[in-house]
Design an enzyme around this catalytic site. Structure first.
Site: not given
Ligand code: PMT
Length: 206
Positions: A21-23
């Site tokens: 995923s990512n922030p």
């Protein structure tokens, strides 16, 4: 007008407890949905896994993966007579396999095989498309390329290396890169203020 907005990250699971995923927190996309609803537009917000409340007057669809987001966006666009604003940080890749049970260390080789996810913004058809470009270098060149390749009215170019801009912050500093080549650099401002500028631009397309 009808707006369909994507927000937040997607998660691409490898097993029931691990994912790529990512922030992204969804703040930028939720601000766009709120700004459009405040102007009296009909808004569908397709949200990845985030911890934010639904803005007033907005219909929200929660999804987890890129493929779920793609399906929800296609369904929400209907006959395509709307504006699609893609703020989501969609994972471009997913693990080829998702194990049914948590993988044991002994079952992991140190290599994860990946498959390409669909490019939602590029694939869908609707009257007007507005995208974002989250970049760490070559901001303007990448924004112009994405605008052209994805058939957009405008790209909101986001240098995510800047302090108080991009992922997670309440403020953002972006450049509007329009399909006719016009460029408008906005000062640092709250994400809701950026969102209101995007909605105003979209209204001008009607
Ligand atoms: O959520 P926040 O914490 O508020 O952070 C905001 C943000 C940094 C996520 C946001 O401002 C932003 O820059 N969003 C775009 C993130 C991104 O994935 O950019 P990209 O350059 O990889 O993608 C270009 C465009 O194509 C984006 O509009 C994206 O939504 C869309 N895309 C990308 C890949 C894909 N498979 N499908 C898509 O629709």
């Amino acid at each position: 007008m009808r707006f369909v907005v994507t927000a937040g990250p997607t998660r691409e699971y490898l097993d029931p407890v691990r994912f790529l995923s990512n922030p992204s927190t969804g703040k930028m996309g939720f601000a766009v949905a709120r700004a459009a609803a405040e102007r009296g537009h009909e808004v569908v917000l397709v949200a990845g896994p985030v911890g934010l409340g639904t803005p007033k007057g907005v219909v929200r669809i929660d999804v987890t993966s890129a493929r779920q987001m793609f399906a929800a966006v296609k369904e929400s666009l209907g006959d395509g007579d709307c504006v699609f604003v893609a703020t989501a940080a969609v994972a471009d890749w997913r693990p080829v396999k998702c194990a049914a049970q948590k993988l044991k260390k002994s079952q992991m080789s140190g290599t994860i095989r990946l498959a390409r996810n669909p490019d939602i913004l590029k694939s869908v058809k609707c009257r007007h498309k507005i995208g974002f470009a989250a970049e760490t270098c070559d901001l303007m060149r990448e924004a112009a390329r994405k605008c052209h390749e994805k058939g957009l009215e405008m790209v909101v170019a986001n240098d995510v290396t800047q302090k108080n801009a991009g992922f997670g912050s309440d403020t953002n500093k972006v450049v509007f890169v329009k399909k006719n080549g016009d460029v408008e650099a906005l000062r640092m401002m709250g994400k809701l203020a950026v969102a209101r500028r995007i909605v105003r631009f979209a209204e001008g397309l009607a």
